[in-house]
Design a protein around this motif. Structure first.
Motif, PDB file in Angstrom:
ATOM      1  N   ALA A   5      17.276  41.038   8.527  1.00 58.01           N
ATOM      2  CA  ALA A   5      15.857  41.015   8.880  1.00 58.01           C
ATOM      3  C   ALA A   5      15.672  40.586  10.323  1.00 58.01           C
ATOM      4  O   ALA A   5      14.791  41.076  11.017  1.00 58.01           O
ATOM      5  CB  ALA A   5      15.093  40.082   7.943  1.00 58.01           C
ATOM      6  N   THR A   6      16.529  39.662  10.805  1.00 54.77           N
ATOM      7  CA  THR A   6      16.423  39.223  12.193  1.00 54.77           C
ATOM      8  C   THR A   6      16.756  40.365  13.136  1.00 54.77           C
ATOM      9  O   THR A   6      16.080  40.581  14.128  1.00 54.77           O
ATOM     10  CB  THR A   6      17.360  38.024  12.453  1.00 54.77           C
ATOM     11  N   GLN A   7      17.803  41.153  12.826  1.00 59.12           N
ATOM     12  CA  GLN A   7      18.134  42.303  13.655  1.00 59.12           C
ATOM     13  C   GLN A   7      16.999  43.313  13.634  1.00 59.12           C
ATOM     14  O   GLN A   7      16.645  43.883  14.643  1.00 59.12           O
ATOM     15  CB  GLN A   7      19.423  42.967  13.163  1.00 59.12           C
ATOM     16  N   ALA A   8      16.421  43.543  12.458  1.00 57.30           N
ATOM     17  CA  ALA A   8      15.329  44.511  12.356  1.00 57.30           C
ATOM     18  C   ALA A   8      14.144  44.066  13.196  1.00 57.30           C
ATOM     19  O   ALA A   8      13.429  44.883  13.754  1.00 57.30           O
ATOM     20  CB  ALA A   8      14.904  44.689  10.903  1.00 57.30           C
ATOM     21  N   ALA A   9      13.931  42.762  13.308  1.00 54.64           N
ATOM     22  CA  ALA A   9      12.804  42.269  14.088  1.00 54.64           C
ATOM     23  C   ALA A   9      13.006  42.508  15.572  1.00 54.64           C
ATOM     24  O   ALA A   9      12.055  42.591  16.321  1.00 54.64           O
ATOM     25  CB  ALA A   9      12.599  40.774  13.828  1.00 54.64           C
ATOM     26  N   SER A  10      14.269  42.645  15.994  1.00 56.28           N
ATOM     27  CA  SER A  10      14.510  42.786  17.417  1.00 56.28           C
ATOM     28  C   SER A  10      14.460  44.229  17.895  1.00 56.28           C
ATOM     29  O   SER A  10      14.390  44.477  19.079  1.00 56.28           O
ATOM     30  CB  SER A  10      15.874  42.176  17.760  1.00 56.28           C
ATOM     31  N   SER A  11      14.519  45.202  17.004  1.00 57.42           N
ATOM     32  CA  SER A  11      14.465  46.594  17.424  1.00 57.42           C
ATOM     33  C   SER A  11      13.028  47.107  17.380  1.00 57.42           C
ATOM     34  O   SER A  11      12.179  46.546  16.716  1.00 57.42           O
ATOM     35  CB  SER A  11      15.370  47.451  16.538  1.00 57.42           C
ATOM     36  N   GLN A  12      12.786  48.176  18.105  1.00 63.68           N
ATOM     37  CA  GLN A  12      11.438  48.743  18.160  1.00 63.68           C
ATOM     38  C   GLN A  12      11.200  49.638  16.949  1.00 63.68           C
ATOM     39  O   GLN A  12      12.081  50.396  16.557  1.00 63.68           O
ATOM     40  CB  GLN A  12      11.270  49.558  19.438  1.00 63.68           C
ATOM     41  N   PRO A  13      10.007  49.586  16.362  1.00 56.93           N
ATOM     42  CA  PRO A  13       9.717  50.476  15.243  1.00 56.93           C
ATOM     43  C   PRO A  13       9.476  51.896  15.738  1.00 56.93           C
ATOM     44  O   PRO A  13       9.162  52.121  16.904  1.00 56.93           O
ATOM     45  CB  PRO A  13       8.438  49.880  14.652  1.00 56.93           C
ATOM     46  N   SER A  14       9.625  52.841  14.836  1.00 51.19           N
ATOM     47  CA  SER A  14       9.284  54.224  15.144  1.00 51.19           C
ATOM     48  C   SER A  14       8.198  54.656  14.180  1.00 51.19           C
ATOM     49  O   SER A  14       8.079  54.124  13.077  1.00 51.19           O
ATOM     50  CB  SER A  14      10.515  55.127  15.023  1.00 51.19           C
ATOM     51  N   CYS A  52      -3.203  58.143   8.230  1.00 53.30           N
ATOM     52  CA  CYS A  52      -4.565  58.658   8.271  1.00 53.30           C
ATOM     53  C   CYS A  52      -5.428  57.620   8.974  1.00 53.30           C
ATOM     54  O   CYS A  52      -5.048  56.459   9.088  1.00 53.30           O
ATOM     55  CB  CYS A  52      -5.081  58.959   6.871  1.00 53.30           C
ATOM     56  N   GLY A  53      -6.563  58.060   9.458  1.00 49.86           N
ATOM     57  CA  GLY A  53      -7.416  57.139  10.196  1.00 49.86           C
ATOM     58  C   GLY A  53      -6.668  56.602  11.390  1.00 49.86           C
ATOM     59  O   GLY A  53      -5.966  57.322  12.094  1.00 49.86           O
ATOM     60  N   SER A  54      -6.749  55.311  11.596  1.00 50.51           N
ATOM     61  CA  SER A  54      -6.107  54.704  12.765  1.00 50.51           C
ATOM     62  C   SER A  54      -4.796  53.991  12.429  1.00 50.51           C
ATOM     63  O   SER A  54      -4.221  53.332  13.275  1.00 50.51           O
ATOM     64  CB  SER A  54      -7.076  53.706  13.418  1.00 50.51           C
ATOM     65  N   THR A  55      -4.309  54.123  11.213  1.00 50.53           N
ATOM     66  CA  THR A  55      -3.106  53.422  10.778  1.00 50.53           C
ATOM     67  C   THR A  55      -1.899  54.344  10.775  1.00 50.53           C
ATOM     68  O   THR A  55      -1.898  55.360  10.089  1.00 50.53           O
ATOM     69  CB  THR A  55      -3.300  52.827   9.368  1.00 50.53           C
ATOM     70  N   ALA A  56      -0.869  53.976  11.525  1.00 51.88           N
ATOM     71  CA  ALA A  56       0.390  54.718  11.533  1.00 51.88           C
ATOM     72  C   ALA A  56       1.349  54.090  10.528  1.00 51.88           C
ATOM     73  O   ALA A  56       1.314  52.887  10.297  1.00 51.88           O
ATOM     74  CB  ALA A  56       1.014  54.691  12.920  1.00 51.88           C
ATOM     75  N   VAL A  57       2.194  54.920   9.941  1.00 50.62           N
ATOM     76  CA  VAL A  57       3.248  54.429   9.065  1.00 50.62           C
ATOM     77  C   VAL A  57       4.492  54.265   9.926  1.00 50.62           C
ATOM     78  O   VAL A  57       4.900  55.191  10.624  1.00 50.62           O
ATOM     79  CB  VAL A  57       3.506  55.405   7.900  1.00 50.62           C
ATOM     80  N   LEU A  58       5.082  53.063   9.896  1.00 49.57           N
ATOM     81  CA  LEU A  58       6.195  52.712  10.774  1.00 49.57           C
ATOM     82  C   LEU A  58       7.491  52.537   9.996  1.00 49.57           C
ATOM     83  O   LEU A  58       7.480  52.273   8.798  1.00 49.57           O
ATOM     84  CB  LEU A  58       5.867  51.414  11.513  1.00 49.57           C
ATOM     85  N   ALA A  59       8.594  52.661  10.711  1.00 47.15           N
ATOM     86  CA  ALA A  59       9.917  52.395  10.153  1.00 47.15           C
ATOM     87  C   ALA A  59      10.726  51.690  11.228  1.00 47.15           C
ATOM     88  O   ALA A  59      10.462  51.834  12.416  1.00 47.15           O
ATOM     89  CB  ALA A  59      10.593  53.695   9.736  1.00 47.15           C
ATOM     90  N   GLY A  60      11.721  50.946  10.807  1.00 48.50           N
ATOM     91  CA  GLY A  60      12.592  50.280  11.776  1.00 48.50           C
ATOM     92  C   GLY A  60      12.184  48.850  12.009  1.00 48.50           C
ATOM     93  O   GLY A  60      11.724  48.166  11.101  1.00 48.50           O
ATOM     94  N   GLY A  72      14.357  49.157   5.730  1.00 47.87           N
ATOM     95  CA  GLY A  72      14.384  50.571   5.409  1.00 47.87           C
ATOM     96  C   GLY A  72      13.169  51.063   4.640  1.00 47.87           C
ATOM     97  O   GLY A  72      13.135  52.205   4.209  1.00 47.87           O
ATOM     98  N   VAL A  73      12.186  50.214   4.438  1.00 46.13           N
ATOM     99  CA  VAL A  73      10.973  50.600   3.713  1.00 46.13           C
ATOM    100  C   VAL A  73       9.869  50.834   4.738  1.00 46.13           C
ATOM    101  O   VAL A  73       9.621  49.974   5.589  1.00 46.13           O
ATOM    102  CB  VAL A  73      10.554  49.495   2.708  1.00 46.13           C
ATOM    103  N   PRO A  74       9.190  51.992   4.688  1.00 50.96           N
ATOM    104  CA  PRO A  74       8.094  52.228   5.640  1.00 50.96           C
ATOM    105  C   PRO A  74       7.021  51.150   5.484  1.00 50.96           C
ATOM    106  O   PRO A  74       6.816  50.621   4.393  1.00 50.96           O
ATOM    107  CB  PRO A  74       7.541  53.589   5.231  1.00 50.96           C
ATOM    108  N   TYR A  75       6.337  50.856   6.602  1.00 53.81           N
ATOM    109  CA  TYR A  75       5.306  49.827   6.539  1.00 53.81           C
ATOM    110  C   TYR A  75       4.144  50.180   7.463  1.00 53.81           C
ATOM    111  O   TYR A  75       4.248  51.036   8.325  1.00 53.81           O
ATOM    112  CB  TYR A  75       5.879  48.447   6.878  1.00 53.81           C
ATOM    113  N   VAL A  76       3.025  49.496   7.234  1.00 53.24           N
ATOM    114  CA  VAL A  76       1.830  49.645   8.055  1.00 53.24           C
ATOM    115  C   VAL A  76       1.402  48.258   8.513  1.00 53.24           C
ATOM    116  O   VAL A  76       1.681  47.259   7.840  1.00 53.24           O
ATOM    117  CB  VAL A  76       0.672  50.325   7.284  1.00 53.24           C
ATOM    118  N   ILE A  77       0.728  48.213   9.650  1.00 57.80           N
ATOM    119  CA  ILE A  77       0.170  46.956  10.145  1.00 57.80           C
ATOM    120  C   ILE A  77      -1.342  47.112  10.181  1.00 57.80           C
ATOM    121  O   ILE A  77      -1.871  48.083  10.735  1.00 57.80           O
ATOM    122  CB  ILE A  77       0.731  46.597  11.528  1.00 57.80           C
TER     123      ILE A  77
END
Length: 179
Positions: free
Chosen positions: A35-44, A50-58, A75-80
């Motif tokens: 999880a620490t490594q995942a926090a240091s890389s940029q999401p894609s 839809c709307g203004s929310t993008a689905v992110l990975a990474g 490895g699970v897609p997420y939204v902010i």
């Protein structure tokens, strides 16, 4: 003397790096990401959603890693949500309208502020004020500031979800497809 030794070590390590030697060979780690490594890389962006929310990975933001108790699923897609007070990990993405069993619409919400009470979600189609789906999830999971949920909506389309907990409020727009 100790500071001089550290300086010499830093210079030697920098000189041996691929950038310093002109090497273009990349280094590939076979170790699983943490999880620490995942926090240091940029999401894609996985999907514009839809709307203004993008689905992110990474990679995930550091606040999300901290709030999730360093146990966010990799490895699970997420939204902010906006404002960025919560994020949702979308298991079984894409989400399905109706009440699907497999895959289910499991969403793990990680909130940036203390839970101190249940998470209330009110959802409605992005272009309408009804129907409204109202769900409440207890603050009884851990570690971290998390709320496991299953957010089902009756029809396909873009849905706005308003999230409220312990005086905090944010929203996210999610796409649901036909079963």
């Amino acid at each position: 003397m100790k500071e001089a030794s550290l300086l010499v070590l830093a210079v030697v390590l920098a000189a041996c790096s691929p950038q310093a030697t002109g090497s273009t060979r990349s280094s590939i780690s076979t170790a699983p990401a943490t999880a620490t490594q995942a926090a240091s890389s940029q999401p894609s962006i996985t999907s514009t959603g839809c709307g203004s929310t993008a689905v992110l990975a990474g990679g995930i933001p550091q606040w999300l890693n901290d709030a999730g108790g360093h146990n966010n699923p990799l490895g699970v897609p997420y939204v902010i949500a906006q404002p960025p007070l919560a994020a949702g990990f979308l298991f079984g993405y894409p989400l399905h309208a109706g009440h699907p069993n497999n895959p289910s619409n499991k969403i793990l919400w990680v909130v940036r502020t203390a839970r101190n009470g249940p998470l209330t979600i009110d959802a409605h189609p992005l272009t309408a004020t009804s129907p409204v789906v109202h769900q409440v999830f207890p603050d009884n999971a851990g570690p971290g500031e998390i709320y496991p949920s299953g957010v089902d909506v009756p029809t396909a389309g873009c849905w706005q979800l308003d999230l409220r907990w312990a005086g905090s409020h944010t929203e996210v727009e999610l796409s649901y497809v036909s079963p």
